[in-house]
Scaffold this motif. Structure first.
Motif, PDB file in Angstrom:
ATOM      1  N   ASP A 279      27.589  46.614  38.560  1.00 28.31           N
ATOM      2  CA  ASP A 279      26.630  45.693  37.944  1.00 28.31           C
ATOM      3  C   ASP A 279      26.071  46.222  36.630  1.00 28.31           C
ATOM      4  OD1 ASP A 279      25.133  47.750  39.040  1.00 28.31           O
ATOM      5  OD2 ASP A 279      23.952  46.474  40.374  1.00 28.31           O
ATOM      6  N   SER A 280      26.194  47.526  36.407  1.00 32.78           N
ATOM      7  CA  SER A 280      25.769  48.080  35.118  1.00 32.78           C
ATOM      8  C   SER A 280      26.698  47.633  33.984  1.00 32.78           C
ATOM      9  CB  SER A 280      25.725  49.615  35.178  1.00 32.78           C
ATOM     10  OG  SER A 280      27.010  50.130  35.498  1.00 32.78           O
ATOM     11  N   GLN A 281      27.865  47.087  34.319  1.00 33.92           N
ATOM     12  CA  GLN A 281      28.816  46.574  33.318  1.00 33.92           C
ATOM     13  C   GLN A 281      29.216  45.129  33.661  1.00 33.92           C
ATOM     14  OE1 GLN A 281      31.684  49.815  33.923  1.00 33.92           O
ATOM     15  NE2 GLN A 281      31.139  50.652  31.900  1.00 33.92           N
ATOM     16  N   LYS A 282      28.247  44.361  34.160  1.00 33.87           N
ATOM     17  CA  LYS A 282      28.562  43.016  34.629  1.00 33.87           C
ATOM     18  C   LYS A 282      29.004  42.070  33.514  1.00 33.87           C
ATOM     19  CE  LYS A 282      23.649  41.743  34.790  1.00 33.87           C
ATOM     20  NZ  LYS A 282      22.559  41.295  35.719  1.00 33.87           N
ATOM     21  N   LYS A 283      28.799  42.452  32.254  1.00 35.74           N
ATOM     22  CA  LYS A 283      29.345  41.637  31.166  1.00 35.74           C
ATOM     23  C   LYS A 283      30.868  41.557  31.227  1.00 35.74           C
ATOM     24  CE  LYS A 283      25.587  42.369  27.830  1.00 35.74           C
ATOM     25  NZ  LYS A 283      25.230  42.869  26.458  1.00 35.74           N
ATOM     26  N   ARG A 284      31.468  42.511  31.912  1.00 34.46           N
ATOM     27  CA  ARG A 284      32.922  42.574  32.016  1.00 34.46           C
ATOM     28  C   ARG A 284      33.445  41.953  33.328  1.00 34.46           C
ATOM     29  NH1 ARG A 284      33.164  43.116  27.511  1.00 34.46           N
ATOM     30  NH2 ARG A 284      34.609  41.435  27.979  1.00 34.46           N
ATOM     31  N   TRP A 285      32.555  41.361  34.121  1.00 31.70           N
ATOM     32  CA  TRP A 285      32.993  40.817  35.404  1.00 31.70           C
ATOM     33  C   TRP A 285      34.073  39.737  35.263  1.00 31.70           C
ATOM     34  CZ3 TRP A 285      27.905  40.232  38.797  1.00 31.70           C
ATOM     35  CH2 TRP A 285      27.563  41.508  39.305  1.00 31.70           C
ATOM     36  N   HIS A 286      34.044  38.980  34.188  1.00 31.43           N
ATOM     37  CA  HIS A 286      35.057  37.927  34.039  1.00 31.43           C
ATOM     38  C   HIS A 286      36.455  38.507  33.800  1.00 31.43           C
ATOM     39  CE1 HIS A 286      35.964  33.674  33.725  1.00 31.43           C
ATOM     40  NE2 HIS A 286      36.747  33.930  32.685  1.00 31.43           N
ATOM     41  N   ASP A 287      36.525  39.786  33.457  1.00 29.24           N
ATOM     42  CA  ASP A 287      37.844  40.429  33.314  1.00 29.24           C
ATOM     43  C   ASP A 287      38.598  40.405  34.650  1.00 29.24           C
ATOM     44  OD1 ASP A 287      37.180  40.917  30.711  1.00 29.24           O
ATOM     45  OD2 ASP A 287      36.837  43.072  30.957  1.00 29.24           O
ATOM     46  N   ILE A 288      37.849  40.355  35.742  1.00 28.35           N
ATOM     47  CA  ILE A 288      38.486  40.274  37.061  1.00 28.35           C
ATOM     48  C   ILE A 288      39.309  38.993  37.165  1.00 28.35           C
ATOM     49  CG2 ILE A 288      38.041  40.049  39.551  1.00 28.35           C
ATOM     50  CD1 ILE A 288      35.593  41.875  39.152  1.00 28.35           C
ATOM     51  N   ASN A 289      38.751  37.874  36.704  1.00 29.98           N
ATOM     52  CA  ASN A 289      39.500  36.621  36.718  1.00 29.98           C
ATOM     53  C   ASN A 289      40.759  36.715  35.848  1.00 29.98           C
ATOM     54  OD1 ASN A 289      36.344  35.641  36.899  1.00 29.98           O
ATOM     55  ND2 ASN A 289      37.702  34.437  38.214  1.00 29.98           N
ATOM     56  N   LYS A 290      40.623  37.385  34.702  1.00 29.15           N
ATOM     57  CA  LYS A 290      41.759  37.541  33.795  1.00 29.15           C
ATOM     58  C   LYS A 290      42.887  38.341  34.461  1.00 29.15           C
ATOM     59  CE  LYS A 290      43.939  37.490  29.805  1.00 29.15           C
ATOM     60  NZ  LYS A 290      44.492  36.228  29.230  1.00 29.15           N
ATOM     61  N   VAL A 291      42.525  39.408  35.121  1.00 34.57           N
ATOM     62  CA  VAL A 291      43.536  40.258  35.762  1.00 34.57           C
ATOM     63  C   VAL A 291      44.231  39.488  36.884  1.00 34.57           C
ATOM     64  CG1 VAL A 291      43.884  42.315  37.178  1.00 34.57           C
ATOM     65  CG2 VAL A 291      42.365  42.411  35.183  1.00 34.57           C
ATOM     66  N   MET A 292      43.467  38.866  37.755  1.00 38.30           N
ATOM     67  CA  MET A 292      44.043  38.213  38.940  1.00 38.30           C
ATOM     68  C   MET A 292      44.953  37.035  38.557  1.00 38.30           C
ATOM     69  SD  MET A 292      43.148  39.874  41.665  1.00 38.30           S
ATOM     70  CE  MET A 292      43.135  41.459  40.842  1.00 38.30           C
ATOM     71  N   SER A 293      44.678  36.384  37.423  1.00 36.21           N
ATOM     72  CA  SER A 293      45.497  35.230  37.011  1.00 36.21           C
ATOM     73  C   SER A 293      46.714  35.627  36.169  1.00 36.21           C
ATOM     74  CB  SER A 293      44.632  34.238  36.209  1.00 36.21           C
ATOM     75  OG  SER A 293      44.147  34.841  35.023  1.00 36.21           O
ATOM     76  N   SER A 294      46.834  36.908  35.841  1.00 30.01           N
ATOM     77  CA  SER A 294      47.910  37.343  34.948  1.00 30.01           C
ATOM     78  C   SER A 294      48.966  38.224  35.619  1.00 30.01           C
ATOM     79  CB  SER A 294      47.304  38.118  33.765  1.00 30.01           C
ATOM     80  OG  SER A 294      46.351  37.328  33.072  1.00 30.01           O
ATOM     81  N   ILE A 295      48.813  38.534  36.891  1.00 33.73           N
ATOM     82  CA  ILE A 295      49.749  39.432  37.570  1.00 33.73           C
ATOM     83  C   ILE A 295      51.088  38.762  37.771  1.00 33.73           C
ATOM     84  CG2 ILE A 295      50.162  40.761  39.696  1.00 33.73           C
ATOM     85  CD1 ILE A 295      47.083  40.853  40.031  1.00 33.73           C
ATOM     86  N   LYS A 296      52.163  39.485  37.462  1.00 30.55           N
ATOM     87  CA  LYS A 296      53.519  38.986  37.653  1.00 30.55           C
ATOM     88  C   LYS A 296      54.355  40.031  38.389  1.00 30.55           C
ATOM     89  CE  LYS A 296      52.614  35.377  35.019  1.00 30.55           C
ATOM     90  NZ  LYS A 296      52.456  34.024  35.600  1.00 30.55           N
ATOM     91  N   ALA A 297      55.268  39.571  39.183  1.00 30.12           N
ATOM     92  CA  ALA A 297      56.215  40.483  39.822  1.00 30.12           C
ATOM     93  C   ALA A 297      57.371  40.740  38.866  1.00 30.12           C
ATOM     94  CB  ALA A 297      56.716  39.892  41.121  1.00 30.12           C
ATOM     95  N   LEU A 298      57.802  41.986  38.768  1.00 28.50           N
ATOM     96  CA  LEU A 298      58.930  42.323  37.875  1.00 28.50           C
ATOM     97  C   LEU A 298      60.276  41.959  38.519  1.00 28.50           C
ATOM     98  CD1 LEU A 298      57.703  45.818  36.574  1.00 28.50           C
ATOM     99  CD2 LEU A 298      57.561  43.580  35.427  1.00 28.50           C
TER     100      LEU A 298
END
Length: 298
Positions: A279-298
């Protein structure tokens, strides 16, 4: 005198004849009485014989039902299992479920690691229904490209400025947020082959992996779930878990937003992509959405 003697003789003969007739009649009456008596006795005995026969006939079915169950009439009362004969060894006999272990029960036995996780008070059971990952506050950081983690078999975002690449060990890839002033804990994004025993379903494996992530949070941390849903990583299936991690630092209650994606890869163990941000870096919490929506299997 001769006449007198003759009259006396005649009288005597009549008396004698009368007495003989009387004796004959009395003897005949006694004989009839004696003969009738046994007949009446036999007639009186007949009902008792019939009654005994009837009673014996009425009791016969009940006795037969016990002695010869296959031939006796069906009883209205079910046979007692304690008095029933043992089942035949033919094909009609069905083995007892208690006597023969069920292969299905053995097949459904819970893995010891999963059983331990289900009893762990730090990790509640997953919600039964599907819960989608909500949009977290903040704005996603810019990305530079993708990190292709060939060891794990997945690709994930490489953030440009806010996050820095770090030595991956003990993971396959790792990115870190800068340490906030006065903080002892910072955001981390990692990928690796799943480090726990693989379970029968992606959901259960993800659950076990989320418990493992508590090793990378402050001691005493606990979890509450915010998301549990199936995902697609390119053409591969996966499972996503979102959760809040609760813990205390320097006597103060703190939280981190976290998410984990488990991806089924074709040639290796499932891959784990895990991100946590305090929570000390909660400005970056939306990065979680970015990561989860961008994962691809090789």
């Amino acid at each position: 005198m001769r006449v007198v003697y003759r009259m006396i003789a005649v009288a005597t003969g009549v008396v004698v004849l009368g007495a003989g007739v009387t004796v004959v009649l009395l003897n005949r009456g006694d004989s009839a009485t004696t003969t009738a008596a046994p007949r009446n006795s036999a007639d009186a005995a007949v009902p008792s014989v019939v009654s005994a026969s009837s009673a014996s006939g009425a009791a016969a079915p009940a006795a037969g039902a016990v002695a010869t169950p296959g031939l006796s009439p069906l009883s209205s009362a079910p046979p007692s299992p304690l008095s029933s004969p043992p089942p035949s060894t033919g094909t009609s006999a069905t083995p007892s479920a208690a006597a023969v272990a069920s292969p299905a029960a053995d097949a459904d036995a819970v893995d010891p690691a999963l059983a331990a996780a289900l009893k762990d008070p730090r990790v509640p059971a997953l919600p039964k229904d599907v819960r989608r990952l909500r949009s977290l506050p903040g704005r996603a950081a810019a990305t530079h490209s993708l990190i292709k983690d060939r060891r794990s078999g997945v690709a994930l975002p490489r953030f440009a400025k806010a996050w820095a690449l770090a030595k991956p060990a003990p993971f396959a890839s790792r990115q870190l947020l800068p340490m906030a002033k006065g903080a002892s804990y910072r955001g981390m994004l990692v990928s690796c082959p799943v480090p726990i025993p693989e379970q029968k379903t992606l959901r259960d494996t993800a659950f076990l992996a989320a418990r493992w992530t508590l090793n990378h949070h402050p001691s005493g941390a606990t979890i509450t779930w915010t998301a549990s849903q199936p995902i697609k990583a390119g053409k591969r299936k996966g499972w996503l878990l979102g959760y809040t991690v609760h813990y205390s630092l320097k006597g103060r209650k703190r939280v981190s937003a976290a998410a984990l994606a488990l991806v089924d890869t074709p040639e290796t163990k499932p891959a784990v992509v895990f991100v946590t941000i305090p929570d000390s870096q909660k400005k970056r919490w939306h990065d979680i959405n970015k990561v989860m929506s961008s994962i691809k299997a090789l």
